[in-house]
Design an enzyme around this catalytic site. Structure first.
Site, mmCIF file in Angstrom:
data_model
loop_
_atom_site.group_PDB
_atom_site.id
_atom_site.type_symbol
_atom_site.label_atom_id
_atom_site.label_comp_id
_atom_site.label_asym_id
_atom_site.label_seq_id
_atom_site.Cartn_x
_atom_site.Cartn_y
_atom_site.Cartn_z
ATOM 1 N N SER A 11 11.121 0.552 0.629
ATOM 2 C CA SER A 11 10.363 -0.390 1.146
ATOM 3 C C SER A 11 9.037 -0.540 -0.222
ATOM 4 O O SER A 11 7.354 -0.775 0.490
ATOM 5 C CB SER A 11 9.331 0.688 2.583
ATOM 6 O OG SER A 11 8.976 1.659 2.541
ATOM 7 N N ASP A 21 -1.196 1.569 5.173
ATOM 8 C CA ASP A 21 -0.901 1.757 7.004
ATOM 9 C C ASP A 21 -0.022 3.293 6.856
ATOM 10 O O ASP A 21 -0.684 4.350 5.927
ATOM 11 C CB ASP A 21 0.219 1.072 7.940
ATOM 12 C CG ASP A 21 1.529 1.590 6.447
ATOM 13 O OD1 ASP A 21 2.017 1.865 5.978
ATOM 14 O OD2 ASP A 21 2.648 -0.011 6.602
ATOM 15 N N HIS A 44 1.917 3.888 3.632
ATOM 16 C CA HIS A 44 2.168 3.277 2.036
ATOM 17 C C HIS A 44 0.734 2.779 1.523
ATOM 18 O O HIS A 44 -0.010 3.101 2.917
ATOM 19 C CB HIS A 44 2.961 1.704 2.472
ATOM 20 C CG HIS A 44 4.401 1.694 2.861
ATOM 21 N ND1 HIS A 44 4.226 1.249 4.488
ATOM 22 C CD2 HIS A 44 5.309 1.540 2.107
ATOM 23 C CE1 HIS A 44 6.019 1.818 4.376
ATOM 24 N NE2 HIS A 44 6.185 1.483 3.367
#
Length: 343
Positions: A47, A308, A311
């Site tokens: 990610s 978040d 991240h």
């Protein structure tokens, strides 16, 4: 992964740039003509590098970021000359990825997801990275779950009550990364850029697991052990493999500095995420489509280190990318990426 690399081997003089957080990969393929138009960046990983791949896959909402407010600080969609709005692109950030900035510094366009590219639209490279795709696992909760499963398996096979140590677990992760590096070297890779594990014990998602909001000690220990082992492997490979060159980015130190002294780097908060729910906004409800529909969103993401629970913000990513590109040898060694790209 190897099949993708073999397809690209049709380019004459091939060079690779590889980034890794567990198994986050970033390649650079350059043809014999050295102009920027003949350089292609091929990105693999999790990610941290996902530019929207999961949007095109049959994945659950937890592994997708194609919903607002993701992408809100950079990506602009223009409907006409008077109507435009910011929109999500599938990146797990409010803005750009580290590799997006690296592409900019290398004078290349924004690299799109491979699954988005049509046959006649290839330009600049392709991003194969997918949220959840890592050497072992993506987050610590899953790591612990798999560790328990592995421990049961080993007990059954060994007929003893011995538990697997964190050193053994890190050894398996590094073993996987080493195999990938050696495999890429065999098909022509010579230049590798590696990102060490950041201070994962201090991200909002980990703080919420402790009683007082402190950094999670087990995760911190895991990161340090991983980085020590990774740098050791890189040193050995450089002596064992002819022409092997690497850059190692000390993500742990650079990330820790921003968490400990946020104001020094232009941030207001380094403990609470910009988007989420609950203590430290550690619940991954950002966007309202991951179970819980409610979530809280800060007004100025650039003032936060984390967007978040896991991240960083686009602003933090830009700072990390700048350090990787032309930082000093104390943070990116034995050469920065600008030097690595030159040859």
């Amino acid at each position: 992964m190897i099949q993708q690399t073999q397809v690209i081997m049709s380019a004459p003089a091939l060079h690779f740039i590889l980034f890794a957080v567990f198994a986050s990969l970033f390649f650079s393929a350059r043809c014999s003509n050295q102009s920027r138009k003949d350089v292609a960046l091929l990105i693999l990983g999790d990610s941290l590098n996902d530019a929207g791949t999961n949007t095109y896959l049959n994945t659950t909402a937890g592994y997708r970021a194609d919903i607002p407010p993701y992408g809100e600080t950079f990506f602009l969609l223009e409907l006409d000359i008077t109507h435009h709005f910011h929109h999500p692109t599938g990146r797990f950030f409010d803005g750009r990825l580290i590799v997006d900035f690296i592409a900019e510094y290398a004078k290349l366009p924004l690299i799109p997801p491979y699954l988005k590219i049509k046959d006649d639209e290839f330009m600049g490279g392709a991003n194969f990275a997918s949220g959840g795709a890592v050497a072992l696992v993506e987050d610590l909760k899953m790591q612990l779950k798999q560790l328990e499963q592995l421990e049961k398996k080993l007990r059954k096979e060994m007929g003893s009550e011995k538990s697997i140590s964190m050193d053994d677990y890190v050894g398996m992760a590094i073993g996987n990364i080493t195999s990938v590096l050696q495999g890429i070297y065999k098909v022509g890779g010579r230049k590798f850029a590696m990102i060490g594990i950041g201070p994962i014990g201090c991200v909002p998602g980990m703080r919420a697991l402790t009683r007082n909001g402190a950094c999670l000690g087990e995760a911190t220990t895991l990161a340090k052990l991983h980085n020590i082992a990774l740098t050791s492997v890189l040193t050995k490979l450089e002596t064992q493999l002819h022409g092997f060159e690497y850059s190692y980015f000390d993500f742990y130190t650079s990330g820790s500095e921003r968490i400990q002294y946020p104001s020094k780097y232009g941030f207001k908060d380094a403990e609470i995420a910009c988007c989420g729910l609950g203590p430290y906004r550690a619940n991954l409800s950002c966007g309202g489509q991951r179970g819980a529909k409610e979530y809280s969103l800060c007004h100025r993401p650039k003032k936060y280190v984390f967007f978040d629970a896991y991240h960083p913000t686009g602003r933090a990513n830009r700072q990390f990318a700048q350090l990787m590109w032309n930082g000093s040898l104390s943070i990116i060694r034995p050469r920065n990426l600008k030097a690595l790209f030159k040859n």
